[in-house]
Write a protein that holds these residues in place. Sequence first.
Motif, short mmCIF file in Angstrom:
data_model
loop_
_atom_site.label_atom_id
_atom_site.label_comp_id
_atom_site.label_asym_id
_atom_site.label_seq_id
_atom_site.Cartn_x
_atom_site.Cartn_y
_atom_site.Cartn_z
N GLN A 1 39.27 32.67 29.41
CA GLN A 1 38.56 33.50 30.38
C GLN A 1 37.25 32.84 30.81
O GLN A 1 36.16 33.39 30.69
N ASP B 1 46.08 34.11 44.75
CA ASP B 1 45.17 35.22 45.01
C ASP B 1 44.29 34.82 46.18
O ASP B 1 43.67 33.74 46.18
N ASP C 1 42.29 30.79 32.17
CA ASP C 1 42.50 32.21 31.88
C ASP C 1 42.72 32.46 30.39
O ASP C 1 42.50 33.57 29.92
N GLN D 1 44.49 44.88 40.84
CA GLN D 1 44.10 44.48 39.49
C GLN D 1 44.14 45.68 38.57
O GLN D 1 43.47 46.69 38.82
N TYR E 1 43.95 37.72 34.10
CA TYR E 1 43.80 37.69 35.56
C TYR E 1 45.01 37.05 36.22
O TYR E 1 45.66 37.64 37.08
#
Length: 739
Positions: free
Chosen positions: A145, A191, A142, A209, A216
Amino acid sequence: MVRGRLSVVGWILLLSSPTAGLASVADLPRTQDGINIDGLLDDLAWQDAVQIDLDKETRPGENIAARVTTVAYLVEDGEYLYVAFDARDPDPTAIRAYLRDRDSAWNDDFVGIVLDSYGDERRAFEFFANPLGVQMDLTNDDINQNEDASWDAIWDSAGRINGSGYIVEMQIPLNQIRFPEVDGKQTWGIDLLRFYPREHRYRFSNNAQDRNVNCYLCQLEKLQGLAGVEPGRDIEIVPTLTASQSSTTEDPVLEPLRSGGSDVDAGVSIRWGVTQDTTVNLAINPDFSQVEADVAQLDVNNQFALFFPEKRPFFLEGADYFSTPMRAVFTRTVADPSVGLKATGKRGNHTYGFFAAEDEITNLIFPGAFGSDSESLAQRNTAVVGRYSLGFGQSSSVGALVTGRKGDGYHNYVGGLDARWKISDQHNVRMQLLRSSTEYPEDVASEFEQPLGSFDGSAAQFNYNYNSRDWFGFLRYSDRGADFRADSGFIPQVNVQQKVAGLGRTWHGEEDDWYTQIRLNGDWDIAHDDDGRMLEREVDVDLSVSGPMQSHFRISVSTRDRLFDDVLYHENDVSLFGEFQPRGGLKLGMRVSVGDQVDFDNSRLGDELRLRPFVIWNINRHLLARYQANFLTLDTKDGASIFDAAVHDVRLTWQFSVRSFLRLTTQFQDIKRNPDVYIDTVDARSRDVGRQLLYSYKLNPQTVFFVGYSDALVDDDQLDRLTTTDRTWFMKIGYAWTP
């Protein structure tokens, strides 16, 4: 494994009990009962599971109620994490599910779980499966990304389509997941996802979100449990046996195809989780050849070396640990190693990686401002890469990188620092500084006009990014000095300083709109060499629209000034791209570009037309056809043809089951040149054909059996037909042993 069946009362309790919505922290229960992974929710252990609704649509809708019902079940037994999904569908006949090789069912319906097992909102493991149990797994970095599908864990899954939708069960060994040693319970970010491709590609989750937050993992709710769990012995030993028989010729005009005899090699790879934080991989006499053929690329009128992604498992695992703003590490530079050693790990805020290899071949790229050359030397080198990163704050980090390659009369050492600063949810900055020291063998330096003796160079990069729900923008600055070399990476252009600025706007469609997203953006860039000469100045504007039938269309208009061979050329071009899925299992697309293009072989401006169609067609549940091509024509401004080129890549795959397939790949390149308009002597026509037939059986990513045949054919002005230059039979067996 003990298997139990629910009683009638148990089924009534299971089906009638309210689904537990996930609060900020949910508890993961432990079961003493066994679970059989068969795509049926009929084991007693599922009664112990926490149930979580995937009740939010986060794309294309923005945190609205999910349009179909999905319930996830989670439970653990101290050795495995068990996850199941009951995915209801109002029309089960519309479910898109095909038998495919692992990591290739992204266009299907599928469900899965994302686990931030350190709870630090930086890196996560992802496990997905389609309704037939086809596995897909990734790591999610993350910070950068970046999702990386090259990571392959050994886990079990099964799926079944039924009259009300489909069910998927997963059994994930805890020793396949890295997590910290803690007293008491683990706390992980989680998630739960379902992808539902119909008119649009819908995404459902248990988490909302916020599109104004540019991360994220920071938005995931938490799962708590696994008290006292240790991953146990994490040792994987994979002996391999490879055999091949090749017939080749270096000059098909003068020499017929000659048999090179048979070659049989044994090797072993060892993966050892030394601690929960550190994993070591050792490969002795490894088979580092890749089984799958690279995607064909058109090699004509290119200034710089073509990039081909890494596909070899030893280098793919943990590849994200070595990622930096500049591509200073590219493991395909390691061509034929006799031994390889790699260690990767994470402890607290500290992330580290190291690998070393003894390579029998030294591959080199000689970068420049206007083009690059390459050479492959039949001499050994020792390659070493080290990487360290310290995380701080919210998704910020500082890091260091060192790389080295040393051989007879040759060395290349690179070292430097990098940083990422997350200023806020919308703003972040990344930067990197590198310094290199290089020396080539004297004959190589003379042949490729490189500096004699040892020489030093430097490179720098700065990136600023802004991302919010409706706006995005960026600033880039890079400076790669003329004497900078990164032979362990892929940096084919040096002697260039570049500045880039871009800004864009996004419009999100509402439920009744015909589109799901519209984006308008533009950027400006300018580049100079170390002497201050302008190399390129460009302005580009893009408009893209996503809409029905999972369609995406984009138009780009650009104008640029480009310096080549001491002449400044002005180019204008327009490109169009479109793709859509007219029905389940069929995806069509085309990219068209037309405009001015410099003819690099003859130093003049020409008119270019490029067409790049592609088709992905699931003919039935077992048969997949893929086709992509690149057609390119370049004419003089007077209308005379310079060249007409095309490359085709056709792949037919029959998938017998989730474990085995048979694939036929054919690649064909055809280049027709007009010798009358070339400065140098060229062939009027050249053709290349590559074919491969491959059978693959994978019990898991490491226990594999491959057998196949490949050949290569060429034709040019010295030959009167396509002539075979290489013919190879090959076989590989690997077995993953976990003592």
